[in-house]
Motif scaffolding. Structure first.
Motif, PDB file in Angstrom:
ATOM      1  N   UNK A   1       0.807  -1.208   0.000  1.00  0.00           N
ATOM      2  CA  UNK A   1       0.000   0.000   0.000  1.00  0.00           C
ATOM      3  C   UNK A   1       0.849   1.271   0.000  1.00  0.00           C
ATOM      4  N   UNK A   2       2.006   1.210   0.622  1.00  0.00           N
ATOM      5  CA  UNK A   2       2.805   2.422   0.797  1.00  0.00           C
ATOM      6  C   UNK A   2       4.019   2.394  -0.122  1.00  0.00           C
ATOM      7  N   UNK A   3       4.240   3.517  -0.765  1.00  0.00           N
ATOM      8  CA  UNK A   3       5.370   3.648  -1.685  1.00  0.00           C
ATOM      9  C   UNK A   3       6.155   4.887  -1.304  1.00  0.00           C
ATOM     10  N   UNK A   4       7.474   4.748  -1.323  1.00  0.00           N
ATOM     11  CA  UNK A   4       8.376   5.820  -0.916  1.00  0.00           C
ATOM     12  C   UNK A   4       9.383   6.113  -2.027  1.00  0.00           C
ATOM     13  N   UNK A   5       9.698   7.374  -2.186  1.00  0.00           N
ATOM     14  CA  UNK A   5      10.835   7.780  -3.012  1.00  0.00           C
ATOM     15  C   UNK A   5      11.869   8.436  -2.095  1.00  0.00           C
ATOM     16  N   UNK A   6      13.111   7.962  -2.221  1.00  0.00           N
ATOM     17  CA  UNK A   6      14.222   8.511  -1.456  1.00  0.00           C
ATOM     18  C   UNK A   6      15.295   9.044  -2.409  1.00  0.00           C
TER      19      UNK A   6
ATOM     20  N   UNK B   1      11.838  11.717   0.028  1.00  0.00           N
ATOM     21  CA  UNK B   1      11.311  12.805  -0.788  1.00  0.00           C
ATOM     22  C   UNK B   1       9.787  12.849  -0.702  1.00  0.00           C
ATOM     23  N   UNK B   2       9.166  11.702  -0.874  1.00  0.00           N
ATOM     24  CA  UNK B   2       7.714  11.651  -0.877  1.00  0.00           C
ATOM     25  C   UNK B   2       7.261  10.252  -0.507  1.00  0.00           C
ATOM     26  N   UNK B   3       6.105  10.214   0.184  1.00  0.00           N
ATOM     27  CA  UNK B   3       5.533   8.950   0.619  1.00  0.00           C
ATOM     28  C   UNK B   3       4.073   8.910   0.207  1.00  0.00           C
ATOM     29  N   UNK B   4       3.695   7.840  -0.472  1.00  0.00           N
ATOM     30  CA  UNK B   4       2.317   7.634  -0.904  1.00  0.00           C
ATOM     31  C   UNK B   4       1.669   6.536  -0.077  1.00  0.00           C
TER      32      UNK B   4
ATOM     33  N   UNK C   1      18.313   7.572  -6.772  1.00  0.00           N
ATOM     34  CA  UNK C   1      16.908   7.711  -6.402  1.00  0.00           C
ATOM     35  C   UNK C   1      16.355   6.316  -6.162  1.00  0.00           C
ATOM     36  N   UNK C   2      16.008   6.097  -4.908  1.00  0.00           N
ATOM     37  CA  UNK C   2      15.547   4.781  -4.472  1.00  0.00           C
ATOM     38  C   UNK C   2      14.044   4.799  -4.278  1.00  0.00           C
ATOM     39  N   UNK C   3      13.414   3.771  -4.768  1.00  0.00           N
ATOM     40  CA  UNK C   3      11.996   3.563  -4.514  1.00  0.00           C
ATOM     41  C   UNK C   3      11.866   2.400  -3.538  1.00  0.00           C
ATOM     42  N   UNK C   4      10.957   2.507  -2.613  1.00  0.00           N
ATOM     43  CA  UNK C   4      10.714   1.427  -1.663  1.00  0.00           C
ATOM     44  C   UNK C   4       9.215   1.253  -1.498  1.00  0.00           C
ATOM     45  N   UNK C   5       8.812   0.084  -1.056  1.00  0.00           N
ATOM     46  CA  UNK C   5       7.402  -0.127  -0.753  1.00  0.00           C
ATOM     47  C   UNK C   5       7.276  -0.937   0.520  1.00  0.00           C
TER      48      UNK C   5
ATOM     49  N   UNK D   1      10.916  -2.506   1.527  1.00  0.00           N
ATOM     50  CA  UNK D   1      11.730  -3.216   0.542  1.00  0.00           C
ATOM     51  C   UNK D   1      12.123  -2.214  -0.535  1.00  0.00           C
ATOM     52  N   UNK D   2      13.396  -2.200  -0.838  1.00  0.00           N
ATOM     53  CA  UNK D   2      13.915  -1.216  -1.775  1.00  0.00           C
ATOM     54  C   UNK D   2      14.127  -1.809  -3.156  1.00  0.00           C
ATOM     55  N   UNK D   3      13.939  -0.961  -4.157  1.00  0.00           N
ATOM     56  CA  UNK D   3      14.357  -1.295  -5.506  1.00  0.00           C
ATOM     57  C   UNK D   3      15.839  -1.032  -5.678  1.00  0.00           C
ATOM     58  N   UNK D   4      16.401  -1.379  -6.848  1.00  0.00           N
ATOM     59  CA  UNK D   4      17.842  -1.224  -7.071  1.00  0.00           C
ATOM     60  C   UNK D   4      18.283   0.218  -7.242  1.00  0.00           C
ATOM     61  N   UNK D   5      17.346   1.123  -7.444  1.00  0.00           N
ATOM     62  CA  UNK D   5      17.685   2.534  -7.559  1.00  0.00           C
ATOM     63  C   UNK D   5      18.008   2.967  -8.973  1.00  0.00           C
ATOM     64  N   UNK D   6      17.896   4.276  -9.189  1.00  0.00           N
ATOM     65  CA  UNK D   6      18.320   4.897 -10.446  1.00  0.00           C
ATOM     66  C   UNK D   6      19.442   5.865 -10.108  1.00  0.00           C
ATOM     67  N   UNK D   7      20.578   5.657 -10.736  1.00  0.00           N
ATOM     68  CA  UNK D   7      21.733   6.533 -10.490  1.00  0.00           C
ATOM     69  C   UNK D   7      21.702   7.666 -11.496  1.00  0.00           C
ATOM     70  N   UNK D   8      21.472   8.881 -11.007  1.00  0.00           N
ATOM     71  CA  UNK D   8      21.380  10.064 -11.863  1.00  0.00           C
ATOM     72  C   UNK D   8      22.649  10.888 -11.771  1.00  0.00           C
TER      73      UNK D   8
END
Lengths: 114, 117
Positions: free
Chosen positions: B30-35, B46-49, B90-94, B107-114
């Motif tokens: 249900x919850x999604x996070x951007x770090x 950064x933001x939490x849904x 930029x890491x996404x987690x849920x 749980x984190x995704x592998x991230x996007x390196x910008x």
């Protein structure tokens, strides 16, 4: 003052050594606590939750001291594969929204040497 | 069980350009996070849904960053225009629970390196 503070290290220890990391948090309303492990260029992964009574998982022991607002992680018999950054994480409840958010420390780097 | 998926894994842009990142959380979470994780620092939220609603965007630089989670599943994070200081992972987690909670696990995704040049 940062909400979650850790010594960034690096901690360089020989294989087989025991090493301890501490973490302090500033918000006394913090609800729960975790240690995450992050390998170089990888995502953080949960290592263990930290309970008030202290908890152990193999060579890893976590302790929580609510009165002093610090958390510790002890690694016994260090292995080369333990080399990583260890992130202290605090879960805080927002009283307005009723939701929880995670606050991360900067991490402590550990390098286990052969 | 499939983990958190993110794309792209790497992105190099010039300053003032736009960029978008995509995240697909673990099914049913249900919850999604951007770090944002800058080198040598811990992840910064950064933001939490919660489903498709925003519950915390207090640290999102809203003049240049935007995010959405339509239909309460996958999410996009956009930067427009990018600055040099946006260079980061930029890491996404849920997590499973709607309001998070003391026993919830991220749980984190592998991230996007910008990299912004």
């Amino acid at each position: 003052r940062k909400e979650v503070e850790q010594d960034p290290g690096p901690f360089n220890v020989p294989e087989g050594a025991t090493v301890a990391f501490n973490c302090t948090y500033s918000n006394s309303a913090s609800q729960s606590f975790f240690w995450y492990r992050q390998d170089c260029r990888k995502e953080p992964k949960l290592l263990m939750s930290v309970y008030s009574s202290g908890n152990e998982d193999g060579r890893f022991t976590a302790q929580l001291n609510r009165a002093s607002q610090y958390i510790s992680l002890l690694i016994r018999d260090s292995k080369l594969s333990d080399s990583a950054t260890y992130l202290c994480v605090v879960n805080i409840r927002d009283n307005t929204s009723g939701t929880y958010k995670y606050i991360f420390g900067t991490g402590t780097r550990l390098k286990v040497l052969a | 069980e499939a983990g958190v998926a993110q794309s792209p894994r790497y992105k190099i842009i010039e300053k003032r350009q736009s960029v978008a990142f995509w995240c697909n959380p673990i099914s049913g979470h249900a919850t999604l996070y951007w770090y944002q994780q800058i080198l040598g620092q811990g992840p910064k939220l950064l933001i939490q849904f919660q489903n498709n609603g925003v519950v915390d965007d207090s640290q999102l630089p809203k003049d240049r960053f935007s995010a959405e989670r339509l239909k309460g599943v996958d999410s996009t994070l956009k930067i427009q225009p990018a600055k040099l200081e946006d260079s980061a992972v930029y890491l996404c987690a849920s997590s499973l629970l709607i309001a998070g909670g003391t026993t919830d696990t991220q749980y984190f995704g592998p991230g996007t390196r910008l990299t912004v040049l």
